[in-house]
Design a protein around this motif. Sequence first.
Motif, PDB file in Angstrom:
ATOM      1  N   TRP A 122       6.467  -0.651   7.843  1.00 31.39           N
ATOM      2  CA  TRP A 122       5.512  -0.364   8.908  1.00 31.39           C
ATOM      3  C   TRP A 122       5.604  -1.401  10.019  1.00 31.39           C
ATOM      4  N   LEU A 123       5.938  -2.645   9.693  1.00 30.15           N
ATOM      5  CA  LEU A 123       6.045  -3.673  10.729  1.00 30.15           C
ATOM      6  C   LEU A 123       7.201  -3.402  11.686  1.00 30.15           C
ATOM      7  N   VAL A 124       8.324  -2.917  11.156  1.00 35.69           N
ATOM      8  CA  VAL A 124       9.504  -2.675  11.987  1.00 35.69           C
ATOM      9  C   VAL A 124       9.256  -1.582  13.032  1.00 35.69           C
ATOM     10  N   VAL A 125       8.287  -0.715  12.792  1.00 41.55           N
ATOM     11  CA  VAL A 125       7.977   0.342  13.767  1.00 41.55           C
ATOM     12  C   VAL A 125       6.728   0.008  14.584  1.00 41.55           C
ATOM     13  N   GLY A 126       6.335  -1.267  14.557  1.00 41.00           N
ATOM     14  CA  GLY A 126       5.245  -1.720  15.413  1.00 41.00           C
ATOM     15  C   GLY A 126       3.850  -1.401  14.913  1.00 41.00           C
ATOM     16  N   ARG A 127       3.700  -1.268  13.610  1.00 41.82           N
ATOM     17  CA  ARG A 127       2.382  -0.995  13.012  1.00 41.82           C
ATOM     18  C   ARG A 127       2.009  -2.127  12.068  1.00 41.82           C
ATOM     19  N   ARG A 128       0.716  -2.221  11.818  1.00 41.10           N
ATOM     20  CA  ARG A 128       0.215  -3.148  10.811  1.00 41.10           C
ATOM     21  C   ARG A 128      -0.918  -2.456  10.078  1.00 41.10           C
ATOM     22  N   VAL A 129      -1.147  -2.863   8.860  1.00 44.94           N
ATOM     23  CA  VAL A 129      -2.278  -2.324   8.106  1.00 44.94           C
ATOM     24  C   VAL A 129      -3.524  -3.031   8.607  1.00 44.94           C
ATOM     25  N   SER A 130      -4.481  -2.255   9.090  1.00 44.87           N
ATOM     26  CA  SER A 130      -5.714  -2.845   9.618  1.00 44.87           C
ATOM     27  C   SER A 130      -6.910  -2.599   8.705  1.00 44.87           C
ATOM     28  N   GLU A 131      -6.775  -1.649   7.783  1.00 44.06           N
ATOM     29  CA  GLU A 131      -7.858  -1.369   6.838  1.00 44.06           C
ATOM     30  C   GLU A 131      -7.275  -0.735   5.584  1.00 44.06           C
ATOM     31  N   VAL A 132      -7.787  -1.152   4.446  1.00 44.95           N
ATOM     32  CA  VAL A 132      -7.367  -0.573   3.170  1.00 44.95           C
ATOM     33  C   VAL A 132      -8.619  -0.192   2.400  1.00 44.95           C
ATOM     34  N   ARG A 133      -8.683   1.055   1.992  1.00 43.86           N
ATOM     35  CA  ARG A 133      -9.716   1.518   1.065  1.00 43.86           C
ATOM     36  C   ARG A 133      -8.963   1.860  -0.214  1.00 43.86           C
ATOM     37  N   LEU A 134      -8.937   0.887  -1.115  1.00 44.03           N
ATOM     38  CA  LEU A 134      -8.085   0.988  -2.301  1.00 44.03           C
ATOM     39  C   LEU A 134      -8.252   2.321  -3.020  1.00 44.03           C
ATOM     40  N   ASP A 135      -7.111   2.921  -3.316  1.00 44.34           N
ATOM     41  CA  ASP A 135      -7.012   4.217  -3.998  1.00 44.34           C
ATOM     42  C   ASP A 135      -7.570   5.376  -3.169  1.00 44.34           C
ATOM     43  N   HIS A 136      -7.860   5.150  -1.892  1.00 40.41           N
ATOM     44  CA  HIS A 136      -8.404   6.220  -1.049  1.00 40.41           C
ATOM     45  C   HIS A 136      -7.630   6.420   0.245  1.00 40.41           C
ATOM     46  N   ALA A 137      -7.494   5.361   1.058  1.00 43.38           N
ATOM     47  CA  ALA A 137      -6.860   5.527   2.367  1.00 43.38           C
ATOM     48  C   ALA A 137      -6.378   4.188   2.910  1.00 43.38           C
ATOM     49  N   VAL A 138      -5.452   4.279   3.858  1.00 43.93           N
ATOM     50  CA  VAL A 138      -4.926   3.102   4.548  1.00 43.93           C
ATOM     51  C   VAL A 138      -4.891   3.440   6.035  1.00 43.93           C
ATOM     52  N   VAL A 139      -5.296   2.477   6.858  1.00 51.60           N
ATOM     53  CA  VAL A 139      -5.282   2.648   8.306  1.00 51.60           C
ATOM     54  C   VAL A 139      -4.203   1.737   8.881  1.00 51.60           C
ATOM     55  N   PHE A 140      -3.305   2.334   9.673  1.00 50.47           N
ATOM     56  CA  PHE A 140      -2.241   1.608  10.344  1.00 50.47           C
ATOM     57  C   PHE A 140      -2.568   1.563  11.829  1.00 50.47           C
ATOM     58  N   SER A 141      -2.569   0.369  12.409  1.00 47.24           N
ATOM     59  CA  SER A 141      -2.844   0.198  13.833  1.00 47.24           C
ATOM     60  C   SER A 141      -1.597  -0.363  14.504  1.00 47.24           C
ATOM     61  N   PRO A 142      -1.481  -0.117  15.821  1.00 45.11           N
ATOM     62  CA  PRO A 142      -0.361  -0.734  16.538  1.00 45.11           C
ATOM     63  C   PRO A 142      -0.478  -2.261  16.464  1.00 45.11           C
ATOM     64  N   VAL A 143       0.646  -2.934  16.311  1.00 46.30           N
ATOM     65  CA  VAL A 143       0.641  -4.390  16.310  1.00 46.30           C
ATOM     66  C   VAL A 143       0.081  -4.855  17.645  1.00 46.30           C
ATOM     67  N   GLY A 144      -0.807  -5.821  17.596  1.00 48.45           N
ATOM     68  CA  GLY A 144      -1.398  -6.342  18.824  1.00 48.45           C
ATOM     69  C   GLY A 144      -2.697  -5.667  19.205  1.00 48.45           C
ATOM     70  N   GLN A 145      -3.013  -4.540  18.603  1.00 44.54           N
ATOM     71  CA  GLN A 145      -4.279  -3.857  18.906  1.00 44.54           C
ATOM     72  C   GLN A 145      -5.416  -4.593  18.224  1.00 44.54           C
ATOM     73  N   VAL A 146      -6.481  -4.841  18.976  1.00 48.56           N
ATOM     74  CA  VAL A 146      -7.658  -5.493  18.417  1.00 48.56           C
ATOM     75  C   VAL A 146      -8.442  -4.443  17.648  1.00 48.56           C
TER      76      VAL A 146
END
Length: 84
Positions: A57-81
């Motif tokens: 995910w980092l190589v495509v300009g994303r980062r994990v910004s939120e994890v809800r274990l066993d439910h969902a993951v949120v990927f945000s653009p790198v640098g986004q507040v």
Amino acid sequence: MTSKYAPLSRYLTAQPDDDTVSLAWSEIEALVGPLPPSASVRQWWANTAGSNQAQNWLVVGRRVSEVRLDHAVVFSPVGQVVEA
């Protein structure tokens, strides 16, 4: 050898650059196959360039910004507040 997580990279690449992407656990597993048991630990989702999964995910300009274990993951653009 292609990473198991390459389909996730391709999916994230296909999304608009400035969009936050939320994926349910089942959607991620539909892309990459079953996640390992260690994915149920928050640290597995850390934005660490040394980890195989995070590189995808980092190589495509994303980062994990939120994890809800066993439910969902949120990927945000790198640098986004991300507001809490």
